[in-house]
Motif scaffolding. Structure first.
Motif, PDB file in Angstrom:
ATOM      1  N   ALA B 243      33.068  49.584  46.233  1.00  0.00           N
ATOM      2  CA  ALA B 243      32.674  48.416  45.929  1.00  0.00           C
ATOM      3  C   ALA B 243      32.147  48.363  44.531  1.00  0.00           C
ATOM      4  O   ALA B 243      32.510  47.661  43.579  1.00  0.00           O
ATOM      5  CB  ALA B 243      31.811  47.741  47.009  1.00  0.00           C
ATOM      6  N   VAL B 244      31.303  49.306  44.255  1.00  0.00           N
ATOM      7  CA  VAL B 244      30.367  49.635  42.912  1.00  0.00           C
ATOM      8  C   VAL B 244      31.401  49.505  41.866  1.00  0.00           C
ATOM      9  O   VAL B 244      31.331  48.715  40.736  1.00  0.00           O
ATOM     10  CB  VAL B 244      29.645  50.392  43.042  1.00  0.00           C
ATOM     11  N   ASP B 245      32.356  50.486  41.880  1.00  0.00           N
ATOM     12  CA  ASP B 245      33.520  50.240  41.048  1.00  0.00           C
ATOM     13  C   ASP B 245      34.229  49.410  40.801  1.00  0.00           C
ATOM     14  O   ASP B 245      34.444  48.669  39.498  1.00  0.00           O
ATOM     15  CB  ASP B 245      34.544  51.547  41.015  1.00  0.00           C
ATOM     16  N   ILE B 246      34.632  48.597  41.760  1.00  0.00           N
ATOM     17  CA  ILE B 246      35.555  47.393  41.583  1.00  0.00           C
ATOM     18  C   ILE B 246      34.680  46.101  40.964  1.00  0.00           C
ATOM     19  O   ILE B 246      35.122  45.656  40.235  1.00  0.00           O
ATOM     20  CB  ILE B 246      35.991  46.995  42.963  1.00  0.00           C
ATOM     21  N   VAL B 247      33.435  46.251  41.415  1.00  0.00           N
ATOM     22  CA  VAL B 247      32.435  45.080  40.974  1.00  0.00           C
ATOM     23  C   VAL B 247      32.438  45.344  39.445  1.00  0.00           C
ATOM     24  O   VAL B 247      32.563  44.379  38.346  1.00  0.00           O
ATOM     25  CB  VAL B 247      31.200  44.936  41.759  1.00  0.00           C
ATOM     26  N   ASP B 248      32.120  46.518  39.269  1.00  0.00           N
ATOM     27  CA  ASP B 248      32.103  46.794  37.427  1.00  0.00           C
ATOM     28  C   ASP B 248      33.134  46.376  36.847  1.00  0.00           C
ATOM     29  O   ASP B 248      33.056  45.816  35.755  1.00  0.00           O
ATOM     30  CB  ASP B 248      31.604  48.373  37.396  1.00  0.00           C
ATOM     31  N   ASN B 249      34.193  46.845  37.262  1.00  0.00           N
ATOM     32  CA  ASN B 249      35.707  46.620  36.661  1.00  0.00           C
ATOM     33  C   ASN B 249      35.928  45.107  36.483  1.00  0.00           C
ATOM     34  O   ASN B 249      36.505  44.487  35.695  1.00  0.00           O
ATOM     35  CB  ASN B 249      36.713  47.142  37.440  1.00  0.00           C
ATOM     36  N   TYR B 250      35.500  44.337  37.758  1.00  0.00           N
ATOM     37  CA  TYR B 250      35.751  43.170  37.718  1.00  0.00           C
ATOM     38  C   TYR B 250      34.793  42.313  36.586  1.00  0.00           C
ATOM     39  O   TYR B 250      35.426  41.521  35.926  1.00  0.00           O
ATOM     40  CB  TYR B 250      35.354  42.382  39.113  1.00  0.00           C
ATOM     41  N   ILE B 251      33.603  42.893  36.657  1.00  0.00           N
ATOM     42  CA  ILE B 251      32.862  42.067  35.675  1.00  0.00           C
ATOM     43  C   ILE B 251      33.371  42.782  34.298  1.00  0.00           C
ATOM     44  O   ILE B 251      33.332  41.648  33.339  1.00  0.00           O
ATOM     45  CB  ILE B 251      31.187  42.952  35.879  1.00  0.00           C
ATOM     46  N   GLU B 252      33.613  43.615  34.010  1.00  0.00           N
ATOM     47  CA  GLU B 252      33.991  44.161  32.892  1.00  0.00           C
ATOM     48  C   GLU B 252      35.417  43.188  32.308  1.00  0.00           C
ATOM     49  O   GLU B 252      35.799  42.740  31.307  1.00  0.00           O
ATOM     50  CB  GLU B 252      34.492  45.482  32.397  1.00  0.00           C
ATOM     51  N   ALA B 253      36.340  43.232  33.189  1.00  0.00           N
ATOM     52  CA  ALA B 253      37.683  42.572  33.059  1.00  0.00           C
ATOM     53  C   ALA B 253      37.399  40.964  32.703  1.00  0.00           C
ATOM     54  O   ALA B 253      38.314  40.414  32.013  1.00  0.00           O
ATOM     55  CB  ALA B 253      38.689  42.775  34.339  1.00  0.00           C
ATOM     56  N   GLY B 254      36.540  40.417  33.544  1.00  0.00           N
ATOM     57  CA  GLY B 254      36.507  38.959  33.124  1.00  0.00           C
ATOM     58  C   GLY B 254      35.352  38.731  32.067  1.00  0.00           C
ATOM     59  O   GLY B 254      35.412  37.637  32.033  1.00  0.00           O
ATOM     60  N   HIS B 255      35.260  39.702  31.370  1.00  0.00           N
ATOM     61  CA  HIS B 255      34.325  39.491  30.076  1.00  0.00           C
ATOM     62  C   HIS B 255      33.166  38.573  30.499  1.00  0.00           C
ATOM     63  O   HIS B 255      32.621  37.847  29.845  1.00  0.00           O
ATOM     64  CB  HIS B 255      35.111  38.726  29.170  1.00  0.00           C
ATOM     65  N   LEU B 256      32.911  39.025  31.882  1.00  0.00           N
ATOM     66  CA  LEU B 256      31.503  38.376  32.355  1.00  0.00           C
ATOM     67  C   LEU B 256      30.347  38.931  31.827  1.00  0.00           C
ATOM     68  O   LEU B 256      29.155  38.348  31.366  1.00  0.00           O
ATOM     69  CB  LEU B 256      31.417  38.380  33.711  1.00  0.00           C
ATOM     70  N   ALA B 257      30.537  40.195  31.583  1.00  0.00           N
ATOM     71  CA  ALA B 257      29.647  40.887  30.890  1.00  0.00           C
ATOM     72  C   ALA B 257      29.445  41.173  29.593  1.00  0.00           C
ATOM     73  O   ALA B 257      30.680  41.078  29.041  1.00  0.00           O
ATOM     74  CB  ALA B 257      29.795  42.171  31.761  1.00  0.00           C
ATOM     75  N   ARG B 258      28.485  41.413  28.889  1.00  0.00           N
ATOM     76  CA  ARG B 258      28.262  41.453  27.784  1.00  0.00           C
ATOM     77  C   ARG B 258      27.493  42.781  27.448  1.00  0.00           C
ATOM     78  O   ARG B 258      26.564  43.021  28.142  1.00  0.00           O
ATOM     79  CB  ARG B 258      27.328  40.474  27.204  1.00  0.00           C
ATOM     80  N   PRO B 259      28.315  43.762  26.638  1.00  0.00           N
ATOM     81  CA  PRO B 259      27.496  44.915  26.372  1.00  0.00           C
ATOM     82  C   PRO B 259      26.102  44.731  25.818  1.00  0.00           C
ATOM     83  O   PRO B 259      26.010  43.913  25.021  1.00  0.00           O
ATOM     84  CB  PRO B 259      28.453  45.856  25.363  1.00  0.00           C
ATOM     85  N   VAL B 260      25.106  45.738  26.181  1.00  0.00           N
ATOM     86  CA  VAL B 260      23.917  45.517  25.816  1.00  0.00           C
ATOM     87  C   VAL B 260      23.824  46.756  24.579  1.00  0.00           C
ATOM     88  O   VAL B 260      24.091  47.663  25.037  1.00  0.00           O
ATOM     89  CB  VAL B 260      22.873  45.586  26.838  1.00  0.00           C
ATOM     90  N   ALA B 261      22.865  46.468  23.568  1.00  0.00           N
ATOM     91  CA  ALA B 261      22.975  47.309  22.600  1.00  0.00           C
ATOM     92  C   ALA B 261      22.358  48.742  22.853  1.00  0.00           C
ATOM     93  O   ALA B 261      22.807  50.052  22.927  1.00  0.00           O
ATOM     94  CB  ALA B 261      22.119  46.754  21.353  1.00  0.00           C
ATOM     95  N   SER B 262      21.311  48.616  23.920  1.00  0.00           N
ATOM     96  CA  SER B 262      20.771  49.884  24.396  1.00  0.00           C
ATOM     97  C   SER B 262      21.289  50.349  25.482  1.00  0.00           C
ATOM     98  O   SER B 262      20.990  51.507  25.912  1.00  0.00           O
ATOM     99  CB  SER B 262      19.365  49.249  24.782  1.00  0.00           C
ATOM    100  N   GLY B 263      22.451  49.734  25.930  1.00  0.00           N
ATOM    101  CA  GLY B 263      23.054  50.595  26.783  1.00  0.00           C
ATOM    102  C   GLY B 263      23.460  49.614  28.084  1.00  0.00           C
ATOM    103  O   GLY B 263      22.551  48.674  28.500  1.00  0.00           O
ATOM    104  N   GLY B 264      24.725  49.849  28.681  1.00  0.00           N
ATOM    105  CA  GLY B 264      24.987  49.096  29.858  1.00  0.00           C
ATOM    106  C   GLY B 264      25.505  47.724  29.668  1.00  0.00           C
ATOM    107  O   GLY B 264      25.843  47.343  28.580  1.00  0.00           O
ATOM    108  N   MET B 265      25.742  46.876  30.747  1.00  0.00           N
ATOM    109  CA  MET B 265      26.386  45.519  30.541  1.00  0.00           C
ATOM    110  C   MET B 265      25.637  44.693  31.124  1.00  0.00           C
ATOM    111  O   MET B 265      24.710  44.973  32.259  1.00  0.00           O
ATOM    112  CB  MET B 265      27.687  45.596  31.345  1.00  0.00           C
ATOM    113  N   ARG B 266      25.518  43.406  30.469  1.00  0.00           N
ATOM    114  CA  ARG B 266      24.740  42.248  31.086  1.00  0.00           C
ATOM    115  C   ARG B 266      25.471  41.161  31.517  1.00  0.00           C
ATOM    116  O   ARG B 266      26.461  40.799  30.696  1.00  0.00           O
ATOM    117  CB  ARG B 266      23.719  41.985  30.164  1.00  0.00           C
ATOM    118  N   HIS B 267      25.243  40.484  32.541  1.00  0.00           N
ATOM    119  CA  HIS B 267      25.705  39.116  33.077  1.00  0.00           C
ATOM    120  C   HIS B 267      24.906  38.175  33.542  1.00  0.00           C
ATOM    121  O   HIS B 267      23.701  38.820  34.075  1.00  0.00           O
ATOM    122  CB  HIS B 267      27.079  39.450  33.858  1.00  0.00           C
TER     123      HIS B 267
END
Lengths: 300, 493
Positions: B243-267
């Protein structure tokens, strides 16, 4: 939803027979419960409760007796073996089965659309809905019929009790007939909501095409009249009465009246016609239902 | 996950609870929907429609005993798939095989009859869901108790508040004891207290090895609640996996998440965000290196662009490979600010880090009080390492359990002079705070005579840190001997 489910599409699967058994007993219980739900909720919140199931037919009988028996003087024969000669009884012995038929068909027809909330959320064999609706009405019908039988026993003599097996058998055939019709109509109703309005009219027509408020001998007379007016079919009298007798409700109400009013067994033709109708209609109903019920949920 | 000799046997290897094979499902989308006979006769067909494929050739196996999530956008077909599994809808093509009793909670209380009493409805609804009368008799009290409607059970359910109605419906459904439970939007039920009960019940289901299949929009919920997930898009299966991977991939693919300068993704909707995270050690220094047993305080610096009522902050910990290890939100802690606005910070303190050496990531989130709306989800916000050298020291895996080895039988193998049977508490020297273990001394252990030549003979003694790593070396675990603490720097990854 119970059982080892072998989902649609896979007709074979492990443990199918065991699953079938368990599903079967579960369905029976559900059928019973849904029937009881209908029976229990029927007269909830009414001051008179179950009494209404007697008041309703009594009122209808009273009204029709006054209009057709007293005002219009519909001619009737006295009961063959019972000697009863009272329009109210003549009427009641056919009207009560008819009310059940029309009521059951109408209620069964609406059972799928009316339970869309349930159907879209839970899986259970859909056929249970029309069947339980009709069974719930059968409970009322059975009570009314036993009451009527008791009254006839008082009025015409206890011989009427000899016909109990016949009454039960005819009741069963009637229920089967209604289930068959309701299966078809409940599906039709999903696709065309007009079915309901169409049936409202059709039931009225059907009521008058059935010897309930008049004796079937009137139709024989009518056939004569029509012939005398010069209407013939290939030189023969127009077979109005024969067509009339193909109507299953003529046979059904006739059979009930024969047993309850005339204290006379229905003819074998009556039994045969009703059995064939019930069997054919149920078979067709199941066929139609099975063919279309899978997609019904999407159409609701 | 790294598997070692310590890895537990996989429970789910027995087989799949639900097999979905090549399932396609289409709906008719009517351009001019008419249900009238007249129009039908005039046009000689019912209505013109287009076939809309809600599912296209979907195949997946849902393993037994796991919590499986179906995710995707609206219209991705996830609910359709759930309904097909529940047999409410019938697929046009393909087949679905389910093993075990199944209960669907697509909308609870849907079989209730308003005029009937709660009691009658429990029986009715129970039988719709497949319970026998005897079974309901047996569970009746539990069902009513769980729903908390004892006082009203003989009232018609139309007099129930909507909350009571839903609770009773949910309670019936969950007591069906299904081997497979199908749930649409898990926690959209009842008040917070009841949701908590439901969550516990789901956890119990999981523990009992039952299969739960969930459709949810809540990504955070999906990540923490589900073991595995399938991602559907426009009726097609995109990906199945943890689930963790799928959720992350989903978030990334949907451009729901914005990369954060200091690291990680945010949505998230962003009215309040966690801007920065400090990981504070014992001296309130922001660091990325900790040792087992040290205190750790995560300081979440938030910024709210508007006033937010009762936000719930959460922090969670994941291992490098995405395994969800821990999370704690302020709702569970009953530490909910009445409102936040502007900037500020909130701490979550861990008194003694119970982690073995390795790398870990921290996620944070801010959600509303219903845990439904997500203001901010910061995934892989910061990373820190647990470096060797902390206490207690244990041999592998992720957790530190503060376990002890003891009660060697027959007893003759332990030097009676120096060991106390059953262990005695000794003073803890590490100063890791109140959560440090009351340690057990088994400080001197005789080795069996046939110990390998490379095993150190004699005693293991005088551990300067004391405590749980005083293992009887080589005796039971076959683990390599433990020389003095500082010499051994064996990162686990």
């Amino acid at each position: 939803m119970t059982s080892d489910v072998v989902a649609p599409g896979s007709r074979r699967g492990p443990g199918r027979s065991r699953a079938g058994e368990r599903k079967h007993s579960g369905s029976r219980e559900l059928l019973l419960n849904l029937t009881m739900r209908e029976v229990r909720s029927q007269f909830k919140r009414t001051a008179l409760g179950r009494l209404w199931s007697f008041i309703n037919p009594l009122a209808t009988i009273a009204i029709y007796s006054i209009v057709f028996g007293f005002i219009l003087r519909s001619p009737i024969e006295p009961g063959v073996n019972s000697g009863i000669h009272l329009f109210a009884f003549f009427l009641a012995t056919a009207l009560i089965p008819w009310s059940f038929m029309s009521g059951a068909i109408m209620a069964g027809m609406g059972s799928i659309v009316g339970n869309s909330g349930l159907l879209t959320k839970v899986y259970f064999p859909r056929v249970i809905l029309p069947v339980s609706t009709i069974l719930a009405m059968t409970v009322t019908f059975a009570i009314e019929l036993s009451l009527l039988t008791a009254i006839m026993a008082v009025v015409g003599g206890p011989e009427v009790l000899l016909f109990l097996p016949g009454l039960i058998a005819m009741m069963a055939l009637t229920v089967i007939f209604c289930i068959g019709i309701a299966l078809m109509l409940s599906i039709a109703m999903v696709y065309f909501r007009d079915t309901q309005h169409f049936m409202n009219i059709f039931i009225q027509l059907w009521f008058y095409a059935t010897p309930i408020i008049y004796a079937p001998t009137l139709i024989v007379q009518l056939q004569e009249t029509v012939r005398n007016d010069g209407w013939t079919l290939f030189g023969e009298p127009f077979p109005l009465f024969m067509l009339y007798n193909l109507n299953p409700s003529t046979r059904i109400t006739g059979a009930f009246r024969s047993m309850l009013y005339d204290f006379q067994w229905p003819s074998w033709q009556d039994w045969a016609v009703v059995t064939v109708w019930a069997g054919a209609v149920l078979g067709l109903g199941l066929l139609v239902f099975r063919r279309f019920s899978a997609r019904v949920v999407e159409e609701l | 996950m790294t598997r070692s000799i310590f890895a537990p046997p996989q429970r789910s290897s027995r087989g799949s609870a639900v097999s979905v094979r090549g399932v396609s499902k289409s709906f008719r989308v009517y351009q001019d929907r008419n249900q009238s006979l007249k129009a039908t006769i005039l046009r000689r067909k019912r209505a013109s429609f287009e076939e809309f494929w809600a599912l296209r050739d979907v195949s997946l196996e849902i393993p037994e005993g796991r919590t499986f999530g179906l995710m995707g956008h609206n219209g991705s077909g996830k609910s359709t798939l759930l309904k097909c599994i529940a047999r409410i809808l019938e697929p046009n093509e393909g087949s679905i095989t389910a093993r075990g009793r199944m209960a669907a909670m697509l909308e609870v209380g849907s079989g209730f009859h308003p005029e009937l009493s709660g009691r009658e409805n429990v029986y009715l609804n129970g039988s719709i869901l497949g319970m026998s009368r005897a079974e309901i008799d047996r569970k009746f009290d539990t069902i009513v108790d769980f729903a908390g409607v004892e006082a009203f059970i003989d009232q018609p359910v139309k007099n129930y508040s909507s909350g009571m109605y839903v609770r009773l419906g949910f309670s019936v459904a969950i007591h069906v004891d299904p081997e497979i439970l199908l749930v649409d939007e898990i926690l959209a039920v009842g008040d917070m207290q009841f949701q908590e009960k439901c969550r516990e019940k789901f956890a119990e289901f999981k523990d009992q090895g039952r299969t739960v299949i969930v459709v949810s929009h809540g990504l955070g919920e999906m990540r923490t609640f589900c073991d595995e997930a399938a991602w559907l898009d426009h009726g097609r299966l995109v990906e199945v996996g943890p689930a963790v991977d799928i959720v992350d991939n989903y978030i990334e693919a949907g451009h729901l998440a914005r990369p954060v300068a200091s690291g990680g993704m945010r949505h998230g909707s962003g009215e309040v965000i966690v801007e920065r995270i400090e990981l504070l050690d014992r001296d309130d220094e922001d660091t990325r290196q900790f040792r087992t047993g040290e205190p750790l305080t995560m300081r979440l610096h938030y910024r709210a662009t508007e006033r937010i009522e009762r936000p719930v902050f959460a922090a969670s910990l994941h291992s490098r490979d995405g395994q969800h290890l821990w999370s704690h939100h302020t709702w569970d802690a009953q530490y909910i600010p009445s409102a936040v606005s502007g900037s500020g910070s909130i701490d979550v303190a861990v008194p003694a880090l119970p982690l073995q050496p390795g790398s870990f990531t921290v996620n944070t989130s801010v959600v509303d009080e219903e845990l439904a709306h997500s203001y901010d989800q910061w995934v892989k916000a910061v990373q820190f390492d647990v470096v060797p050298g902390g206490t207690p020291r244990e041999s592998g895996g992720v957790l530190v359990m503060q376990s002890t080895w003891r009660n060697l039988l027959p007893t003759g193998l332990v030097d009676p002079a120096t060991s106390a049977p059953g262990g005695v508490p000794v003073e803890d020297h590490t100063g890791t705070g109140p959560a440090a273990p009351a340690t057990t001394a088994l400080s001197e252990v005789d080795l069996p005579a046939d110990a390998g030549p490379d095993e150190p003979a004699g005693h293991v003694s005088d551990r300067q840190h004391g405590g749980a790593q005083d293992l009887p070396n080589g005796v039971a675990t076959g683990a390599e001997p433990l020389p003095d603490f500082g010499d051994r720097a064996t990162p686990r990854r």
